[in-house]
Structures are given as C-alpha cells and as structure tokens.
Design a protein around this motif. Sequence first.
Motif, PDB file in Angstrom:
ATOM      1  N   ARG A   1       1.865   2.440  -3.399  1.00  0.00           N
ATOM      2  CA  ARG A   1       0.805   2.937  -4.283  1.00  0.00           C
ATOM      3  C   ARG A   1      -0.021   4.044  -3.631  1.00  0.00           C
ATOM      4  N   TRP A   2       0.570   4.831  -2.774  1.00  0.00           N
ATOM      5  CA  TRP A   2      -0.133   5.927  -2.103  1.00  0.00           C
ATOM      6  C   TRP A   2      -0.724   6.913  -3.097  1.00  0.00           C
ATOM      7  N   TYR A   3      -0.082   7.082  -4.215  1.00  0.00           N
ATOM      8  CA  TYR A   3      -0.534   8.042  -5.222  1.00  0.00           C
ATOM      9  C   TYR A   3      -1.886   7.663  -5.823  1.00  0.00           C
ATOM     10  N   LEU A   4      -2.289   6.406  -5.722  1.00  0.00           N
ATOM     11  CA  LEU A   4      -3.597   5.989  -6.215  1.00  0.00           C
ATOM     12  C   LEU A   4      -4.728   6.545  -5.351  1.00  0.00           C
ATOM     13  N   CYS A   5      -4.445   6.811  -4.093  1.00  0.00           N
ATOM     14  CA  CYS A   5      -5.448   7.364  -3.185  1.00  0.00           C
ATOM     15  C   CYS A   5      -5.601   8.873  -3.361  1.00  0.00           C
ATOM     16  N   LEU A   6      -4.627   9.507  -3.974  1.00  0.00           N
ATOM     17  CA  LEU A   6      -4.638  10.953  -4.126  1.00  0.00           C
ATOM     18  C   LEU A   6      -5.851  11.476  -4.904  1.00  0.00           C
TER      19      LEU A   6
ATOM     20  N   VAL B   1      -8.835  10.168  -5.212  1.00  0.00           N
ATOM     21  CA  VAL B   1     -10.027   9.971  -4.377  1.00  0.00           C
ATOM     22  C   VAL B   1     -10.072  11.029  -3.278  1.00  0.00           C
ATOM     23  N   ALA B   2      -8.933  11.274  -2.630  1.00  0.00           N
ATOM     24  CA  ALA B   2      -8.870  12.302  -1.583  1.00  0.00           C
ATOM     25  C   ALA B   2      -9.181  13.677  -2.159  1.00  0.00           C
TER      26      ALA B   2
ATOM     27  N   MET C   1       0.817  -1.193   0.000  1.00  0.00           N
ATOM     28  CA  MET C   1       0.000   0.000   0.000  1.00  0.00           C
ATOM     29  C   MET C   1       0.862   1.259   0.000  1.00  0.00           C
TER      30      MET C   1
ATOM     31  N   TRP D   1     -13.005  13.898  -2.786  1.00  0.00           N
ATOM     32  CA  TRP D   1     -13.704  14.054  -1.505  1.00  0.00           C
ATOM     33  C   TRP D   1     -13.487  15.447  -0.934  1.00  0.00           C
TER      34      TRP D   1
END
Length: 165
Positions: free
Chosen positions: A4-9, A11-12, A1, A15
């Motif tokens: 691949r933190w950049y994949l959550c960017l 979505v954040a 995880m 939101w």
Amino acid sequence: MRRRWYLCLPVALIWGLAYTRLYIDPTPRLPVLFNWTASLPYHVALVRYGPHTLVRGDYIVFSFSGQAQETYPGLRGQPFFKQVRGLPGDVVTVEGRAVALNGEVVGIAKTQAFDKRALAPITATVIPPGHYYVQGTGPDSFDSRYRSSGLVRADQVIATVLPLF
C-alpha cells in the motif's frame, strides 16, 4: 505496508508542496486563493495576475516586506490578502491609536501582537507615489495600521483578487 505504498504518495505530495511554499517560493501560483485567516470575511477568491491600476476598495495579494520580517523571519515574502484603503496622495493621521485616512478613522491599532510584543501604530504621513495603505476588515488583521507592517509598495503587489465567498 509495501503493498500500500501508493497511499503514502498523496501525503508526501502535500508535505512537499507545503515545504516548497514555506521555504522556497511562497508566491501563489493557482488562479484560486484560499484565505484561512479572519483578516477578511472571504475564504475563497479568484486571483487575477498581470498589471492592474489599483483603486480604493480593490482586494490584492502582496508579498510581505514590512519591518516585522526582522522579528518574524517566516513573514518574509509571504502572500498577504488585504483591501486597498489608501492611495498615493492620501493623508494618514494617527490620534492615540486611531488611524485615519483623509480624516476618516479606518481602524484602531492594537497595543500588542498575539505573542505579547508591542505594536506601534503607523507614523502619520502622506502616502507617497507607488505605495498603498492596505487593511483587513478584522480587528486582529496585521496590516498598514502598524509601523511593523507599513505601506505596501506597488512592486510587492502580486495580483488583484476577486472575492467569491
């Protein structure tokens, strides 16, 4: 995880924008408007900011300020996309639940909202200076047919809109 933190960017970011729009400033800032409701048949429109003299038939985006915001606080300041149907000096009459502008029936007011709360039709009046009667084309549109939505003041108008499709 961690790799691949950049994949959550994204979505954040989405939101964060949604939170800002809902709780901080609901005013649309982009030159394109997306309409997700059935109140009008258009889903994408160009927004034209700046002062405009409104005429019957114009499409506008306005900041909601009707009585319904007391019952539904989330409506306060929310942008609504509607068509200008009545101008200052026009006569609004109500017979039963049929609402008419200058003698022409423009819509039927529903008896209740989606959550079963009673809806009262607008009170018969002459539209005062600096106010407009706005309406959607869908039968479930929450617009000037209802007392809890009411007439729109000129200072509530954010922009005129050019519907695309």
